[in-house]
Design a protein around this motif. Structure first.
Motif, PDB file in Angstrom:
ATOM      1  N   TRP A 271      68.535 -66.780  20.717  1.00  0.00           N
ATOM      2  CA  TRP A 271      69.439 -67.829  21.174  1.00  0.00           C
ATOM      3  C   TRP A 271      69.987 -68.620  19.977  1.00  0.00           C
ATOM      4  O   TRP A 271      71.154 -69.005  19.959  1.00  0.00           O
ATOM      5  N   SER A 272      69.147 -68.877  18.992  1.00  0.00           N
ATOM      6  CA  SER A 272      69.634 -69.612  17.817  1.00  0.00           C
ATOM      7  C   SER A 272      70.683 -68.800  17.063  1.00  0.00           C
ATOM      8  O   SER A 272      71.627 -69.368  16.500  1.00  0.00           O
ATOM      9  N   ARG A 273      70.549 -67.456  17.072  1.00  0.00           N
ATOM     10  CA  ARG A 273      71.579 -66.613  16.437  1.00  0.00           C
ATOM     11  C   ARG A 273      72.890 -66.678  17.218  1.00  0.00           C
ATOM     12  O   ARG A 273      73.968 -66.626  16.629  1.00  0.00           O
ATOM     13  N   VAL A 274      72.781 -66.792  18.542  1.00  0.00           N
ATOM     14  CA  VAL A 274      73.988 -66.942  19.356  1.00  0.00           C
ATOM     15  C   VAL A 274      74.715 -68.232  18.989  1.00  0.00           C
ATOM     16  O   VAL A 274      75.921 -68.237  18.722  1.00  0.00           O
ATOM     17  N   PHE A 275      73.982 -69.324  18.952  1.00  0.00           N
ATOM     18  CA  PHE A 275      74.599 -70.616  18.660  1.00  0.00           C
ATOM     19  C   PHE A 275      75.087 -70.718  17.215  1.00  0.00           C
ATOM     20  O   PHE A 275      76.033 -71.449  16.921  1.00  0.00           O
ATOM     21  N   ALA A 276      74.446 -69.971  16.301  1.00  0.00           N
ATOM     22  CA  ALA A 276      74.835 -70.041  14.890  1.00  0.00           C
ATOM     23  C   ALA A 276      76.044 -69.176  14.563  1.00  0.00           C
ATOM     24  O   ALA A 276      76.719 -69.410  13.556  1.00  0.00           O
ATOM     25  N   SER A 277      76.341 -68.172  15.393  1.00  0.00           N
ATOM     26  CA  SER A 277      77.415 -67.220  15.096  1.00  0.00           C
ATOM     27  C   SER A 277      78.753 -67.697  15.653  1.00  0.00           C
ATOM     28  O   SER A 277      78.812 -68.469  16.611  1.00  0.00           O
ATOM     29  N   ARG A 278      79.823 -67.206  15.054  1.00  0.00           N
ATOM     30  CA  ARG A 278      81.156 -67.483  15.590  1.00  0.00           C
ATOM     31  C   ARG A 278      81.315 -66.795  16.942  1.00  0.00           C
ATOM     32  O   ARG A 278      80.767 -65.714  17.164  1.00  0.00           O
ATOM     33  N   ARG A 279      82.099 -67.401  17.795  1.00  0.00           N
ATOM     34  CA  ARG A 279      82.271 -66.869  19.141  1.00  0.00           C
ATOM     35  C   ARG A 279      82.867 -65.463  19.126  1.00  0.00           C
ATOM     36  O   ARG A 279      82.493 -64.607  19.918  1.00  0.00           O
ATOM     37  N   GLY A 280      83.772 -65.194  18.198  1.00  0.00           N
ATOM     38  CA  GLY A 280      84.448 -63.901  18.176  1.00  0.00           C
ATOM     39  C   GLY A 280      83.592 -62.742  17.713  1.00  0.00           C
ATOM     40  O   GLY A 280      83.975 -61.582  17.891  1.00  0.00           O
ATOM     41  N   VAL A 281      82.426 -63.022  17.104  1.00  0.00           N
ATOM     42  CA  VAL A 281      81.598 -61.930  16.565  1.00  0.00           C
ATOM     43  C   VAL A 281      80.262 -61.793  17.286  1.00  0.00           C
ATOM     44  O   VAL A 281      79.527 -60.835  17.034  1.00  0.00           O
ATOM     45  N   VAL A 282      79.927 -62.738  18.172  1.00  0.00           N
ATOM     46  CA  VAL A 282      78.561 -62.795  18.679  1.00  0.00           C
ATOM     47  C   VAL A 282      78.185 -61.536  19.468  1.00  0.00           C
ATOM     48  O   VAL A 282      77.099 -60.967  19.261  1.00  0.00           O
ATOM     49  N   MET A 283      79.060 -61.047  20.340  1.00  0.00           N
ATOM     50  CA  MET A 283      78.718 -59.876  21.139  1.00  0.00           C
ATOM     51  C   MET A 283      78.634 -58.623  20.275  1.00  0.00           C
ATOM     52  O   MET A 283      77.685 -57.834  20.382  1.00  0.00           O
ATOM     53  N   THR A 284      79.602 -58.452  19.381  1.00  0.00           N
ATOM     54  CA  THR A 284      79.608 -57.281  18.500  1.00  0.00           C
ATOM     55  C   THR A 284      78.373 -57.248  17.608  1.00  0.00           C
ATOM     56  O   THR A 284      77.778 -56.191  17.378  1.00  0.00           O
ATOM     57  N   SER A 285      77.977 -58.402  17.097  1.00  0.00           N
ATOM     58  CA  SER A 285      76.835 -58.441  16.183  1.00  0.00           C
ATOM     59  C   SER A 285      75.542 -58.041  16.885  1.00  0.00           C
ATOM     60  O   SER A 285      74.687 -57.382  16.281  1.00  0.00           O
ATOM     61  N   PHE A 286      75.371 -58.400  18.158  1.00  0.00           N
ATOM     62  CA  PHE A 286      74.161 -58.000  18.874  1.00  0.00           C
ATOM     63  C   PHE A 286      74.145 -56.490  19.122  1.00  0.00           C
ATOM     64  O   PHE A 286      73.098 -55.849  19.011  1.00  0.00           O
ATOM     65  N   VAL A 287      75.296 -55.919  19.450  1.00  0.00           N
ATOM     66  CA  VAL A 287      75.362 -54.467  19.653  1.00  0.00           C
ATOM     67  C   VAL A 287      75.062 -53.732  18.344  1.00  0.00           C
ATOM     68  O   VAL A 287      74.228 -52.823  18.290  1.00  0.00           O
ATOM     69  N   LEU A 288      75.735 -54.136  17.267  1.00  0.00           N
ATOM     70  CA  LEU A 288      75.525 -53.490  15.972  1.00  0.00           C
ATOM     71  C   LEU A 288      74.114 -53.732  15.453  1.00  0.00           C
ATOM     72  O   LEU A 288      73.490 -52.831  14.875  1.00  0.00           O
ATOM     73  N   GLY A 289      73.601 -54.938  15.659  1.00  0.00           N
ATOM     74  CA  GLY A 289      72.240 -55.229  15.216  1.00  0.00           C
ATOM     75  C   GLY A 289      71.219 -54.368  15.938  1.00  0.00           C
ATOM     76  O   GLY A 289      70.267 -53.870  15.333  1.00  0.00           O
ATOM     77  N   GLY A 290      71.411 -54.174  17.258  1.00  0.00           N
ATOM     78  CA  GLY A 290      70.500 -53.321  18.019  1.00  0.00           C
ATOM     79  C   GLY A 290      70.559 -51.873  17.582  1.00  0.00           C
ATOM     80  O   GLY A 290      69.530 -51.206  17.432  1.00  0.00           O
ATOM     81  N   LEU A 291      71.779 -51.370  17.358  1.00  0.00           N
ATOM     82  CA  LEU A 291      71.932 -49.984  16.906  1.00  0.00           C
ATOM     83  C   LEU A 291      71.342 -49.790  15.513  1.00  0.00           C
ATOM     84  O   LEU A 291      70.683 -48.779  15.237  1.00  0.00           O
ATOM     85  N   ALA A 292      71.585 -50.753  14.624  1.00  0.00           N
ATOM     86  CA  ALA A 292      71.029 -50.659  13.268  1.00  0.00           C
ATOM     87  C   ALA A 292      69.509 -50.683  13.313  1.00  0.00           C
ATOM     88  O   ALA A 292      68.838 -49.921  12.612  1.00  0.00           O
ATOM     89  N   TRP A 293      68.966 -51.544  14.164  1.00  0.00           N
ATOM     90  CA  TRP A 293      67.509 -51.611  14.264  1.00  0.00           C
ATOM     91  C   TRP A 293      66.931 -50.315  14.813  1.00  0.00           C
ATOM     92  O   TRP A 293      65.886 -49.840  14.345  1.00  0.00           O
ATOM     93  N   MET A 294      67.576 -49.722  15.809  1.00  0.00           N
ATOM     94  CA  MET A 294      67.055 -48.495  16.410  1.00  0.00           C
ATOM     95  C   MET A 294      66.938 -47.367  15.388  1.00  0.00           C
ATOM     96  O   MET A 294      66.089 -46.481  15.521  1.00  0.00           O
ATOM     97  N   SER A 295      67.777 -47.406  14.368  1.00  0.00           N
ATOM     98  CA  SER A 295      67.703 -46.359  13.344  1.00  0.00           C
ATOM     99  C   SER A 295      66.397 -46.425  12.562  1.00  0.00           C
ATOM    100  O   SER A 295      65.916 -45.405  12.059  1.00  0.00           O
ATOM    101  N   VAL A 296      65.796 -47.627  12.460  1.00  0.00           N
ATOM    102  CA  VAL A 296      64.571 -47.777  11.663  1.00  0.00           C
ATOM    103  C   VAL A 296      63.390 -47.045  12.299  1.00  0.00           C
ATOM    104  O   VAL A 296      62.761 -46.191  11.648  1.00  0.00           O
ATOM    105  N   PRO A 297      63.021 -47.319  13.565  1.00  0.00           N
ATOM    106  CA  PRO A 297      61.914 -46.555  14.148  1.00  0.00           C
ATOM    107  C   PRO A 297      62.225 -45.076  14.335  1.00  0.00           C
ATOM    108  O   PRO A 297      61.312 -44.240  14.300  1.00  0.00           O
TER     109      PRO A 297
END
Length: 475
Positions: A255-281
């Motif tokens: 939630w703090s990342r949501v409030f800290a991010s710009r409105r125009g990037v918040v949804m994209t960043s969560f999708v990309l962050g999840g995909l990037a994280w999935m590559s690690v395991p």
């Protein structure tokens, strides 16, 4: 860990610790000085984080020491389903993406997840939510602290308590002085380090053991590890996905990342962050499959990744693993400390104890909470527990119960406070019963299922007409 040979000479390990500790603290202090100095800037980095930094901090905060060491163990122990089930934890970030945009739209002045529960469902629901959050957060902090001590001990021979104090101390220092700006800035560098170094190990592993050879060896020696219809594997995968949803949907880190991010990037960043994280395991889990195919001798099965790296790169590989683990631990601990301190400062100090507190007092309270959390974490983690996984799976039965109250409350006017309270309580109780009576890894499945049923039926029987404009409260 006693009696095992460290992968890295203590002298080299200390040199790496000092190097990266000084780097993280120096960067944290420097980034902290760039802000305006008010509470909002300290807690949310000015609410102006762009896509690259937002994606990197999401990915780095989700990569823990467990991600780099347990995923290879899962791949080694249970094959493809072990690797995939751990990777499915990234769905928590991806599925939260549309909710993140909705939160940004509905709560332009919001600071914490507790703000949403209090405004949407009232004070009683907030108390239930805060108890669940407290248990989960303490469990998560303990696993990371104990993981730091155990992993640094196994990798370099550090005393358990020394390794724990060093990692917590470093994360606390730069979080204390730099706030969210320091956390996000260091997370960016840490995420790059983790991704690049893991890619190096994976490329070298599959150059020495090509995929066709690995597959042929597994078919001949361990065909059960390739079975994608294994019932236990399917249940473990669903539990991982629902557990991760509960962690992300309720926890103030995200939630703090949501409030800290710009409105125009918040949804994209969560999708990309999840995909990037999935590559690690997926990458580290595949390294576990390579180790299994090569029949690599292991003193401890949770040390698959260090053994493979040392086998491929010698002392350089051991140093590489040490850096990855150190970056993983600090990137998670700093986020936990910062977001939990913000939650306590905003929801407890400001909302309950000192509603007339000034901006400077709120910022000081957040800083004191960072130090207090670090001290409490050290105290709780000082005695070694036998199983870190059992602690996390226990909290999964609680956090999975918050998924539907949060999701329904963001989109559904009829979602009622009574249904939300009952959903969190019943989901938690049933999840705990499943944890004890069935298996720990199915607790989140039962918790989320019961919570969903109660939330939907309760809101249908006792509907409310909530005014979403009430969420725009300016603190």
């Amino acid at each position: 860990m006693a009696g095992t040979t460290p992968f890295l000479a203590p002298g080299i390990a200390w040199a790496l610790v000092v190097l990266f500790s000084v780097l993280w603290v120096a960067l944290g202090v420097a980034w902290g000085r760039r802000g305006k100095g008010d509470a909002d800037d300290y807690m949310l980095a000015g609410r102006n984080i762009g896509l690259a930094l937002s994606t990197a901090t999401l990915m780095a905060s989700w990569v823990t020491g467990n991600t780099t060491l347990l995923a290879p163990e899962f791949g080694y122990r249970t094959g493809l389903w072990g690797m995939f089930s751990y990777g499915l934890a990234g769905l928590g970030l991806i599925l939260f993406a549309p909710l993140a945009l909705r939160i940004k739209q509905l709560m332009p002045h919001g600071r914490t997840s507790g703000d949403f529960i209090r405004l949407r469902y009232g004070r009683l629901a907030w108390w239930v939510f805060m108890v669940i959050t407290a248990i989960y957060t303490l469990g998560f902090l303990m696993t990371q602290a104990m993981g730091a001590g155990l992993l640094l001990q196994a990798l370099s021979g550090f005393d358990y308590h020394v390794g724990m104090v060093v990692v917590i101390g470093v994360a606390t220092l730069y979080t204390l002085y730099g706030g969210m700006r320091a956390v996000i800035g260091t997370d960016f560098i840490q995420s790059l380090l983790i991704m690049v170094l893991l890619a190096v190990v994976a490329v070298l592993a599959f150059r020495q053991s090509p995929m066709p050879e690995v597959h042929a060896a597994l078919v001949n020696q361990h065909p059960d590890r390739l079975d994608l219809l294994l019932p236990a594997g399917l249940l473990l995968a669903w539990n991982s996905a629902l557990f991760s949803m509960g962690e992300v949907f309720h926890n103030n880190i995200w939630w703090s990342r949501v409030f800290a991010s710009r409105r125009g990037v918040v949804m994209t960043s969560f999708v990309l962050g999840g995909l990037a994280w999935m590559s690690v395991p997926l990458v580290t889990g595949s390294i576990g499959l390579v180790a299994l195919a090569r029949d690599l001798p292991l003193q401890q099965v949770n040390m698959v990744f260090p053994v493979m790296a040392a086998d491929l790169l010698g002392a350089g590989g051991a140093a590489l693993v040490f850096v990855v683990v150190f970056a993983s631990l600090t990137s998670t601990l700093d986020s936990l400390l910062a977001s939990t301190a913000d939650l306590l400062a905003e929801d407890v100090y400001f909302r309950l104890l000192q509603p007339q507190a000034s901006d400077a007092q709120l910022k000081q309270a957040a800083r004191m909470m960072v130090v207090g959390l670090a001290v409490v974490t050290l105290a709780l983690s000082w005695p070694q527990l036998d199983s870190l996984a059992s602690v996390l799976l226990f909290t999964g039965s609680l956090v999975a119960s918050t998924v539907w109250p949060v999701a329904c409350g963001l989109y559904w006017r009829s979602a009622s406070r009574g249904a939300a309270i009952l959903a969190m309580l019943s989901g938690s109780l049933v999840g705990l019963a499943a944890y004890v009576l069935i298996e720990p890894y199915c607790a989140a499945v039962f918790s989320a299922a019961i919570s969903a049923l109660v939330m939907l039926v309760g809101s249908h029987l006792w509907p409310e007409r909530f005014d979403f404009a009430l969420l725009k409260e300016d603190p």
